[in-house]
Scaffold this motif. Structure first.
Motif, mmCIF file in Angstrom:
data_model
loop_
_atom_site.group_PDB
_atom_site.id
_atom_site.type_symbol
_atom_site.label_atom_id
_atom_site.label_comp_id
_atom_site.label_asym_id
_atom_site.label_seq_id
_atom_site.Cartn_x
_atom_site.Cartn_y
_atom_site.Cartn_z
ATOM 1 N N ILE A 148 1.036 -1.312 0.046
ATOM 2 C CA ILE A 148 0.210 0.190 0.106
ATOM 3 C C ILE A 148 0.805 1.244 0.058
ATOM 4 C CG2 ILE A 148 -0.363 0.309 2.359
ATOM 5 C CD1 ILE A 148 -2.957 0.720 -0.266
ATOM 6 N N SER A 149 2.010 1.042 0.708
ATOM 7 C CA SER A 149 3.137 2.249 0.598
ATOM 8 C C SER A 149 3.405 2.536 -0.741
ATOM 9 C CB SER A 149 4.242 2.120 1.416
ATOM 10 O OG SER A 149 3.906 1.916 2.823
ATOM 11 N N ARG A 150 3.630 1.475 -1.616
ATOM 12 C CA ARG A 150 4.167 1.724 -2.918
ATOM 13 C C ARG A 150 2.887 2.533 -3.853
ATOM 14 N NH1 ARG A 150 4.912 2.661 -7.494
ATOM 15 N NH2 ARG A 150 6.332 1.715 -8.933
ATOM 16 N N LEU A 151 1.780 1.914 -3.764
ATOM 17 C CA LEU A 151 0.707 2.286 -4.573
ATOM 18 C C LEU A 151 0.228 3.715 -4.203
ATOM 19 C CD1 LEU A 151 0.085 -0.629 -5.350
ATOM 20 C CD2 LEU A 151 -2.409 -0.652 -4.598
ATOM 21 N N MET A 152 0.329 4.047 -2.962
ATOM 22 C CA MET A 152 -0.144 5.665 -2.635
ATOM 23 C C MET A 152 1.352 6.213 -2.358
ATOM 24 S SD MET A 152 -2.971 4.476 0.390
ATOM 25 C CE MET A 152 -3.813 6.102 0.080
ATOM 26 N N GLU A 153 2.379 5.726 -2.607
ATOM 27 C CA GLU A 153 3.667 6.361 -2.362
ATOM 28 C C GLU A 153 3.872 7.016 -1.069
ATOM 29 O OE1 GLU A 153 4.681 8.734 -5.966
ATOM 30 O OE2 GLU A 153 4.672 7.053 -7.118
ATOM 31 N N LEU A 154 4.010 6.362 -0.252
ATOM 32 C CA LEU A 154 4.258 6.884 1.176
ATOM 33 C C LEU A 154 5.404 6.466 1.641
ATOM 34 C CD1 LEU A 154 0.691 5.548 2.669
ATOM 35 C CD2 LEU A 154 0.974 7.654 1.669
ATOM 36 N N GLU A 155 6.401 6.352 0.894
ATOM 37 C CA GLU A 155 7.740 6.062 1.402
ATOM 38 C C GLU A 155 8.171 6.910 2.528
ATOM 39 O OE1 GLU A 155 6.870 6.212 -2.108
ATOM 40 O OE2 GLU A 155 7.469 4.082 -2.425
ATOM 41 N N ARG A 198 -0.401 16.355 -2.421
ATOM 42 C CA ARG A 198 -0.646 15.561 -3.967
ATOM 43 C C ARG A 198 -1.522 16.432 -4.619
ATOM 44 N NH1 ARG A 198 1.196 10.114 -2.614
ATOM 45 N NH2 ARG A 198 2.720 10.864 -1.223
ATOM 46 N N ARG A 199 -2.277 17.142 -4.283
ATOM 47 C CA ARG A 199 -3.100 18.266 -5.325
ATOM 48 C C ARG A 199 -1.952 19.232 -5.653
ATOM 49 N NH1 ARG A 199 -7.429 19.899 -2.018
ATOM 50 N NH2 ARG A 199 -8.815 18.351 -2.730
ATOM 51 N N LYS A 200 -1.025 19.540 -4.779
ATOM 52 C CA LYS A 200 -0.049 20.559 -5.151
ATOM 53 C C LYS A 200 0.900 20.136 -6.045
ATOM 54 C CE LYS A 200 2.828 23.393 -2.461
ATOM 55 N NZ LYS A 200 3.050 23.652 -1.162
ATOM 56 N N ASN A 201 1.553 18.909 -5.676
ATOM 57 C CA ASN A 201 2.564 18.081 -6.686
ATOM 58 C C ASN A 201 1.991 16.815 -7.073
ATOM 59 O OD1 ASN A 201 4.397 20.048 -6.116
ATOM 60 N ND2 ASN A 201 4.415 19.331 -4.057
ATOM 61 N N PRO A 202 1.000 16.732 -8.002
ATOM 62 C CA PRO A 202 0.466 15.238 -8.327
ATOM 63 C C PRO A 202 1.650 14.370 -8.704
ATOM 64 C CG PRO A 202 -0.268 17.036 -9.784
ATOM 65 C CD PRO A 202 0.504 17.611 -8.866
ATOM 66 N N GLU A 204 2.243 9.755 -10.101
ATOM 67 C CA GLU A 204 1.207 8.615 -10.556
ATOM 68 C C GLU A 204 0.574 8.026 -9.719
ATOM 69 O OE1 GLU A 204 0.555 8.488 -13.772
ATOM 70 O OE2 GLU A 204 1.507 10.372 -13.910
ATOM 71 N N ASP A 205 0.642 8.342 -8.316
ATOM 72 C CA ASP A 205 0.070 7.299 -7.196
ATOM 73 C C ASP A 205 -1.147 7.220 -6.897
ATOM 74 O OD1 ASP A 205 0.984 10.134 -6.230
ATOM 75 O OD2 ASP A 205 -0.257 9.317 -4.645
ATOM 76 N N LEU A 206 -2.024 6.372 -6.378
ATOM 77 C CA LEU A 206 -3.165 6.412 -6.183
ATOM 78 C C LEU A 206 -3.961 7.641 -5.385
ATOM 79 C CD1 LEU A 206 -5.294 3.957 -6.474
ATOM 80 C CD2 LEU A 206 -4.640 3.229 -4.056
ATOM 81 N N VAL A 207 -3.338 8.389 -4.637
ATOM 82 C CA VAL A 207 -3.747 9.510 -3.869
ATOM 83 C C VAL A 207 -3.891 10.603 -4.638
ATOM 84 C CG1 VAL A 207 -3.630 11.097 -1.925
ATOM 85 C CG2 VAL A 207 -2.895 8.801 -1.475
ATOM 86 N N SER A 208 -3.083 10.796 -5.688
ATOM 87 C CA SER A 208 -2.871 11.650 -6.890
ATOM 88 C C SER A 208 -3.881 11.468 -7.526
ATOM 89 C CB SER A 208 -1.415 11.712 -7.425
ATOM 90 O OG SER A 208 -0.611 12.128 -6.555
ATOM 91 N N SER A 209 -4.321 10.197 -7.976
ATOM 92 C CA SER A 209 -5.436 10.304 -9.098
ATOM 93 C C SER A 209 -6.553 10.259 -8.297
ATOM 94 C CB SER A 209 -5.191 8.849 -9.833
ATOM 95 O OG SER A 209 -4.961 7.811 -9.041
ATOM 96 N N LEU A 210 -6.637 9.904 -6.993
ATOM 97 C CA LEU A 210 -8.222 9.969 -6.301
ATOM 98 C C LEU A 210 -8.378 11.427 -6.279
ATOM 99 C CD1 LEU A 210 -10.394 9.173 -4.235
ATOM 100 C CD2 LEU A 210 -8.487 9.019 -2.549
ATOM 101 N N VAL A 211 -7.435 12.520 -5.802
ATOM 102 C CA VAL A 211 -7.445 13.844 -5.518
ATOM 103 C C VAL A 211 -7.966 14.430 -7.018
ATOM 104 C CG1 VAL A 211 -6.345 15.826 -5.148
ATOM 105 C CG2 VAL A 211 -5.876 14.100 -3.713
ATOM 106 N N ARG A 212 -7.050 14.088 -8.104
ATOM 107 C CA ARG A 212 -7.400 14.535 -9.382
ATOM 108 C C ARG A 212 -9.058 14.115 -9.961
ATOM 109 N NH1 ARG A 212 -4.068 11.760 -12.600
ATOM 110 N NH2 ARG A 212 -2.359 12.423 -11.393
ATOM 111 N N ALA A 213 -9.253 13.134 -9.603
ATOM 112 C CA ALA A 213 -10.482 12.601 -10.195
ATOM 113 C C ALA A 213 -11.817 13.299 -9.433
ATOM 114 C CB ALA A 213 -10.794 11.048 -10.165
#
Ligand code: SF4
Lengths: 410, 78
Positions: A148-155, A198-202, A204-213
């Protein structure tokens, strides 16, 4: 601290493993009472449960309406009214549409090589540490956290903090209402910062696409976006860790099998044959529940109109519990008697629910479990439990129950 | 639109978990039956962006859209 609050070691009676829990028998709808005193219709047949979960007049939002009777003693994250879990109808569908694409079987399948790589790395580490070893900290917990860290880029995510948040978020009796609320607030703050960033710096991760959509459609409030984000973090690791740990208890329990050696044979076969691992994963997901369900006898819904299910009219306003565990053992659908671990399911189980709230992460969870079991059994075909089943320490007081530690040897 | 290909929608009713997403997305082509399973709304269709989206978004991949003449899979395509 988390360990103290959730350990089962203080219990006088050892807890039975989840595959040994008695389950309700599938039968006509019956009336029962929730721990809050609220009457509830309990559904146990596969067809009834399925129909109820997909029925437009049986919703989640109505459970939190001002006139709703109390259904939980100590609210946790599942009781957040702004959560996607607790919205219904067109609003809910709009939210689901923003995230569903990332979780279709095809979309998840693309992650397979990468997930397999993580699994192999963790299994190699476990093997290298030597027998005996503890499998929760080394495999069942880090696998879903890394995925999930990878999918959401929570490194760089603080996993101790994550553990603290999710234990509180899914608490039933482990923590006080104040402790739970404080942890969820802090977790929500983390989620909101993530959304803003992620809204500011989108990316390819899940959070960015969720916020974008969500921003494009404009159909989600900021609270909903945040709640969905932290919901994905929790759901993405807690339930997979739980089913992986409990699957190992089940598969390695020497008393499980009908005749000596059968359990060991099944374990080896999961390691030798990837298709056997797929079949076994489906059967395990069907038969080993995630928790004790002391808080409710099933997944709760509330009728917004009179609804006929299983020959009974459930009146508007009534609370319904869809017992997926009982439904998953309905003899009308699945052959009763000893489990054939490698038989195809035929009818999909209701483990991931049904209807609009069907688990978003179902395919990801299946894949992690299947790859985890396969690669562990392949590397360690002689794996066995190093602690007797009745001495296992459990994480308790939460919606889910799984081993706190699980010692294995080979 | 007479030369638009005729498409046939199919729903695998064993797989379908009754999310209702398809009926919400492409109401002209998919309906949710009272038993909580989706079904095609009509025997053939000319297709639409909404229908393609519904087939691509189904959480359990229960929907297929095929060319009626050739049987070629039109959606889900990715
Ligand atoms: S989207 Fe798929 S699972 Fe949902 S109702 Fe339609 S066919 Fe069934």
């Amino acid at each position: 601290m988390t360990t103290d609050a959730t350990t089962g070691s203080a219990d006088p009676q050892p807890l039975v493993p989840l595959h040994c829990l008695l389950r309700g028998e599938a039968g006509p709808p019956r009336q029962a009472v929730l721990p809050t005193g609220t009457p509830v219709w309990v559904l146990t047949r596969h067809a009834d449960v399925r129909q109820a979960l997909a029925h437009p007049a049986l919703g989640r939002a109505s459970l939190y309406a001002p006139d709703a009777p109390p259904t939980v003693l100590t609210p946790n994250i599942l009781d957040d009214p702004s959560s996607i879990l607790n919205s219904d109808g067109p609003g809910h569908q709009a939210i689901r549409r923003t995230v569903q694409r990332a979780f279709t079987p095809r979309a998840i399948e693309r992650w397979r090589p990468w997930v397999a790589g993580v699994v192999r790395e963790l299994v190699d580490g476990l093997v290298a540490s030597g027998s005996p070893a503890e499998v929760v900290e080394s495999l069942t917990k880090p696998l879903p956290v890394r995925v999930i860290s990878r999918l959401m880029e929570l490194e760089g995510l603080d996993t101790d903090r994550l553990g603290y948040w999710s234990d509180h978020a899914l608490s039933t009796t482990a923590y006080s209402a104040e402790e739970i609320a404080a942890a969820i607030r802090e977790f929500g703050e983390f989620g909101h910062q993530l959304v803003l960033e992620r809204r500011k710096n989108p990316g390819e991760d899940l959070v960015s696409s969720l916020v974008r959509a969500a921003d494009q459609t404009g159909e989600m409030t900021e609270a909903q976006i945040t709640s969905l984000t932290i919901g994905l973090v929790i759901a993405g690791h807690e339930t997979t860790m739980t089913s992986f740990g409990n699957a190992l208890v089940y598969l390695l329990d020497p008393r499980r099998a009908e005749h000596p050696g059968a359990a060991a044979g099944a374990w080896r076969r999961i390691g030798e044959d990837p298709a056997a691992a797929v079949a076994a994963t489906e059967q395990i997901l069907r038969t080993v529940p995630l928790g004790d369900r002391t808080n409710a006898p099933g997944q709760l819904r509330r009728a917004t109109a009179d609804v006929e299910i299983g020959g009974v009219v459930i009146p508007a306003g009534a609370v319904v519990a869809a017992d997926t565990t009982a439904a998953n053992a309905d003899p009308e659908v699945y052959p009763p008697g000893p489990l054939d671990l490698f038989a195809p399911l035929g009818t999909p189980s209701l483990t991931f629910g049904a209807g609009p709230h069907h688990c978003l992460g179902a395919w990801l969870a299946r894949m992690e479990l299947e790859l985890g079991l396969h690669h562990l059994a392949r590397a360690l075909p002689g794996l066995r439990l190093a602690t007797p089943v009745d001495r296992i320490e459990w994480r308790t007081g939460l919606l889910t129950r799984s081993p706190l530690r699980l010692e294995v040897a080979w | 639109m007479s030369d638009a290909p005729q498409l046939v929608v199919a729903v695998d009713r064993v797989r379908c978990i009754g999310s209702g997403l398809c009926a919400r997305t492409a109401p002209a082509d998919l309906v949710l039956s009272p038993d909580g399973r989706a079904a095609p709304a009509r025997p053939a269709t000319e297709g639409s962006a909404e229908l393609t989206e519904a087939a691509e978004m189904c959480p359990v991949e229960a929907i297929t859209v095929r060319d009626a003449a050739t049987g070629e899979l039109i959606a889900p395509a990715w």
